[in-house]
Scaffold this active site. Sequence first.
Site, mmCIF file in Angstrom:
data_model
loop_
_atom_site.group_PDB
_atom_site.id
_atom_site.type_symbol
_atom_site.label_atom_id
_atom_site.label_comp_id
_atom_site.label_asym_id
_atom_site.label_seq_id
_atom_site.Cartn_x
_atom_site.Cartn_y
_atom_site.Cartn_z
ATOM 1 C CB ILE A 136 -0.980 0.025 1.196
ATOM 2 C CG1 ILE A 136 -0.224 -0.055 2.529
ATOM 3 C CG2 ILE A 136 -1.972 -1.119 1.087
ATOM 4 C CD1 ILE A 136 -1.146 0.019 3.751
ATOM 5 C CG ASP A 137 -0.156 4.420 -2.565
ATOM 6 O OD1 ASP A 137 0.477 3.583 -3.224
ATOM 7 O OD2 ASP A 137 -1.152 5.038 -2.989
ATOM 8 N NE ARG A 138 6.222 8.769 1.523
ATOM 9 C CZ ARG A 138 6.035 9.998 2.023
ATOM 10 N NH1 ARG A 138 6.137 10.204 3.316
ATOM 11 N NH2 ARG A 138 5.761 10.999 1.219
ATOM 12 C CB THR A 140 -2.467 4.094 1.904
ATOM 13 O OG1 THR A 140 -2.768 4.940 0.787
ATOM 14 C CG2 THR A 140 -3.676 3.237 2.225
ATOM 15 N NE ARG A 236 -2.926 8.747 -3.663
ATOM 16 C CZ ARG A 236 -1.622 8.996 -3.596
ATOM 17 N NH1 ARG A 236 -0.758 7.990 -3.500
ATOM 18 N NH2 ARG A 236 -1.185 10.248 -3.636
#
Length: 300
Positions: A136-138, A140, A236
């Site tokens: 998962i994104d930094r 998130t 997103r």
Amino acid sequence: MLKDDLWEYTLQIQDQGKKYQDILARKFHFSRNLLQKLKQGERAWVNEEFTYLSTRGKAGDILALQLQMDEPPNIPGEHLPLDILFEDDFLLIANKPPGQVVHPTPRYPTGTLGNAVVGYWNLKGTPHPFRPVHRIDRNTSGIVVIAKNRFAHQQLAYQLEHKLIHKYYIGMVHGHVQEKRGVIDLPIGLVPGSFIQHNISPDGLPALTRYQVLARYPQATLIKFSLETGRTHQIRVHCQALGHPLIGDDLYGGERLLMHRQALHSFLYAFNHPATGEWVIFRAPWPQDLIDLVAKLKGQ
């Protein structure tokens, strides 16, 4: 199927005369690479006697495999805070805080979730390579599923590829989303000239996001997202395309006045346990900044 650290399977009538390796590949989706690893050393037994996986079995045989292999860590360990939601011999489920990268990169070589997990295992005296099943994104927060051996990683990768893992996120978007539920089916590709930003592109990869409105506030909507695909920045980009970007997501049209990161949290994962086949569900509690955001929105 687990007994004394061994994975066991009792051959059925339909398995009669088939090679053990073929049964494992066809019925349990063992990869060719994993089968090759199991052939190295005495890792397979039938009725408590060593066997070759190329041997043909008969109904009633009890095939036992030693799936745990001694493997050194693949990244440095660090003693960092780590929120563990669940752990057994096959899985570790972590609740990643916002602001932390999952795996070391040239830009973020230390301080990652991977460094924290490897450091924790080293401290326990049970070193493993870091094998996240997904990322998962930094910025998130929420659940990251980590496999503790080749078998678990391969089994979960198979489930992920065949859309057998259920992934749910919650996010707070700008404005009022009118429809109670819907589907965003738009391909996503990398913005030309960018290494980070993505957009809706006819030449992109297929991406499908299902959503359901959970609550509405004066200037925002709380949404539950279900991913059918796992494209980079999928939720997103799809929220921006919907005309309702995530609060705090300034890369995709959101504003950071109320929150200094995208308001997105990976809160539930459900899948079949790679060793037992049991349906398991893991939930991550809301992070404090998302709780604070809801309080701010209610007060508007």
